[in-house]
Design a protein around this motif. Structure first.
Motif, mmCIF file in Angstrom:
data_model
loop_
_atom_site.group_PDB
_atom_site.id
_atom_site.type_symbol
_atom_site.label_atom_id
_atom_site.label_comp_id
_atom_site.label_asym_id
_atom_site.label_seq_id
_atom_site.Cartn_x
_atom_site.Cartn_y
_atom_site.Cartn_z
ATOM 1 N N GLY A 20 -7.760 -0.940 0.276
ATOM 2 C CA GLY A 20 -7.029 -2.057 0.859
ATOM 3 C C GLY A 20 -6.816 -1.900 2.358
ATOM 4 N N ILE A 21 -6.469 -0.701 2.794
ATOM 5 C CA ILE A 21 -6.285 -0.450 4.230
ATOM 6 C C ILE A 21 -7.597 -0.635 4.968
ATOM 7 C CG2 ILE A 21 -5.808 1.382 5.919
ATOM 8 C CD1 ILE A 21 -3.630 2.334 3.908
ATOM 9 N N TRP A 22 -8.675 -0.122 4.389
ATOM 10 C CA TRP A 22 -9.999 -0.301 5.022
ATOM 11 C C TRP A 22 -10.338 -1.790 5.134
ATOM 12 C CZ3 TRP A 22 -14.395 -2.566 2.925
ATOM 13 C CH2 TRP A 22 -15.533 -2.474 3.703
ATOM 14 N N PHE A 23 -10.130 -2.529 4.056
ATOM 15 C CA PHE A 23 -10.414 -3.964 4.040
ATOM 16 C C PHE A 23 -9.568 -4.704 5.078
ATOM 17 C CE2 PHE A 23 -9.788 -8.259 2.263
ATOM 18 C CZ PHE A 23 -11.110 -8.663 2.191
ATOM 19 N N PHE B 135 0.831 -1.206 0.000
ATOM 20 C CA PHE B 135 0.000 0.000 0.000
ATOM 21 C C PHE B 135 0.867 1.259 0.000
ATOM 22 C CE2 PHE B 135 -3.349 -2.614 2.469
ATOM 23 C CZ PHE B 135 -3.797 -3.179 1.298
ATOM 24 N N VAL B 136 1.964 1.241 0.753
ATOM 25 C CA VAL B 136 2.869 2.394 0.794
ATOM 26 C C VAL B 136 3.509 2.609 -0.572
ATOM 27 C CG1 VAL B 136 5.047 3.246 1.775
ATOM 28 C CG2 VAL B 136 3.300 2.263 3.274
ATOM 29 N N LEU B 137 3.961 1.527 -1.199
ATOM 30 C CA LEU B 137 4.574 1.651 -2.524
ATOM 31 C C LEU B 137 3.584 2.172 -3.558
ATOM 32 C CD1 LEU B 137 6.743 -1.605 -2.646
ATOM 33 C CD2 LEU B 137 7.535 0.753 -2.378
ATOM 34 N N VAL B 138 2.400 1.624 -3.563
ATOM 35 C CA VAL B 138 1.378 2.073 -4.518
ATOM 36 C C VAL B 138 0.988 3.525 -4.227
ATOM 37 C CG1 VAL B 138 -1.022 1.739 -5.258
ATOM 38 C CG2 VAL B 138 0.494 -0.218 -5.030
ATOM 39 N N GLY B 139 0.833 3.847 -2.949
ATOM 40 C CA GLY B 139 0.485 5.225 -2.580
ATOM 41 C C GLY B 139 1.545 6.214 -3.009
ATOM 42 N N GLY C 205 -3.255 9.427 -10.696
ATOM 43 C CA GLY C 205 -2.703 9.473 -9.342
ATOM 44 C C GLY C 205 -3.781 9.319 -8.281
ATOM 45 N N VAL C 206 -4.901 10.016 -8.477
ATOM 46 C CA VAL C 206 -6.024 9.900 -7.532
ATOM 47 C C VAL C 206 -6.586 8.484 -7.570
ATOM 48 C CG1 VAL C 206 -8.375 10.689 -7.058
ATOM 49 C CG2 VAL C 206 -6.592 12.353 -7.577
ATOM 50 N N ALA C 207 -6.728 7.932 -8.767
ATOM 51 C CA ALA C 207 -7.234 6.555 -8.892
ATOM 52 C C ALA C 207 -6.296 5.570 -8.205
ATOM 53 C CB ALA C 207 -7.411 6.196 -10.356
ATOM 54 N N VAL C 208 -4.992 5.772 -8.369
ATOM 55 C CA VAL C 208 -4.012 4.880 -7.747
ATOM 56 C C VAL C 208 -4.052 5.025 -6.226
ATOM 57 C CG1 VAL C 208 -1.522 4.495 -7.486
ATOM 58 C CG2 VAL C 208 -2.524 4.667 -9.753
ATOM 59 N N LEU C 209 -4.300 6.222 -5.711
ATOM 60 C CA LEU C 209 -4.379 6.424 -4.253
ATOM 61 C C LEU C 209 -5.624 5.792 -3.641
ATOM 62 C CD1 LEU C 209 -3.114 10.066 -3.706
ATOM 63 C CD2 LEU C 209 -2.021 7.939 -3.010
ATOM 64 N N ILE C 210 -6.665 5.655 -4.432
ATOM 65 C CA ILE C 210 -7.891 5.057 -3.911
ATOM 66 C C ILE C 210 -7.684 3.577 -3.594
ATOM 67 C CG2 ILE C 210 -10.246 4.382 -4.559
ATOM 68 C CD1 ILE C 210 -10.447 7.098 -5.997
ATOM 69 N N LEU C 211 -6.896 2.888 -4.395
ATOM 70 C CA LEU C 211 -6.671 1.458 -4.176
ATOM 71 C C LEU C 211 -6.058 1.148 -2.808
ATOM 72 C CD1 LEU C 211 -5.510 0.397 -7.736
ATOM 73 C CD2 LEU C 211 -7.738 0.024 -6.676
ATOM 74 N N ARG D 43 3.513 5.941 -5.541
ATOM 75 C CA ARG D 43 3.391 6.102 -7.002
ATOM 76 C C ARG D 43 2.219 7.037 -7.340
ATOM 77 N NH1 ARG D 43 8.085 5.006 -7.088
ATOM 78 N NH2 ARG D 43 8.809 2.902 -7.379
ATOM 79 N N GLY D 44 1.158 6.929 -6.583
ATOM 80 C CA GLY D 44 0.028 7.833 -6.803
ATOM 81 C C GLY D 44 0.413 9.275 -6.542
ATOM 82 N N VAL D 45 1.172 9.506 -5.490
ATOM 83 C CA VAL D 45 1.629 10.867 -5.168
ATOM 84 C C VAL D 45 2.548 11.383 -6.275
ATOM 85 C CG1 VAL D 45 3.033 12.222 -3.557
ATOM 86 C CG2 VAL D 45 1.341 10.600 -2.687
#
Length: 150
Positions: A50-53, A18-22, A40-46, A24-26
């Motif tokens: 995932g964190i919520w799940f 999640f940190v790596l993907v986040g 970037g916003v779409a990538v940050l949503i994932l 990349r979104g930033v």
């Protein structure tokens, strides 16, 4: 204990992911174009999903373990009554008998979280994860004093 270790290892790997993907979104958002900001916003949503799940699953496991500990202290944990073949597979007839017994128990006391817990364990033993999860959610809700639709 092995299940806890594998759960924590999996959770740790997911957090790193999640940190790596986040990040990349930033980086995409920092590019500043309409296309990269949108991606970037779409990538940050994932990672947020995932964190919520991961959080909801961790809460579920924690609450289910607390119910198990309470039931164990009362001496009410269910005994595995399922007959298995030599290969370890569950005999369908024994599973049907256990499910009938557990369902009758929950029908007789539909507001007793202990009955729903034992039904969830029976489903879990038979590898019926969706029904096991729903029954455990019901047990948790009843234990917390909430009503949950079946």
């Amino acid at each position: 204990m092995r299940a806890k270790i594998s759960y924590f290892v999996t959770a740790a790997v997911l957090v790193v992911y999640f940190v790596l993907v986040g990040s990349r979104g930033v980086l995409l958002i920092e590019q500043g174009t309409l296309l990269t900001v949108t991606f970037g916003v779409a990538v940050l949503i994932l990672p947020l999903i995932g964190i919520w799940f991961l959080w909801k699953n961790t809460q579920f496991v924690r609450k289910a373990n607390a119910l198990a500990a309470e039931l164990d202290a009362e001496g009410g944990l269910p005994v595995d009554e399922l007959v298995r073949t030599a290969g370890g597979r569950i005999d369908r007839d024994s599973a049907d008998a256990v499910f009938a017994k557990r369902r009758a128990e929950t029908e007789d006391a539909p507001d007793d979280w202990r009955c729903w817990f034992r039904l969830a364990v029976a489903y879990h033993d038979a590898r019926d994860t969706p029904r096991a999860r729903k029954a455990m959610q019901r047990a948790i809700a009843l234990h917390e004093g909430r009503q949950l639709g079946v």
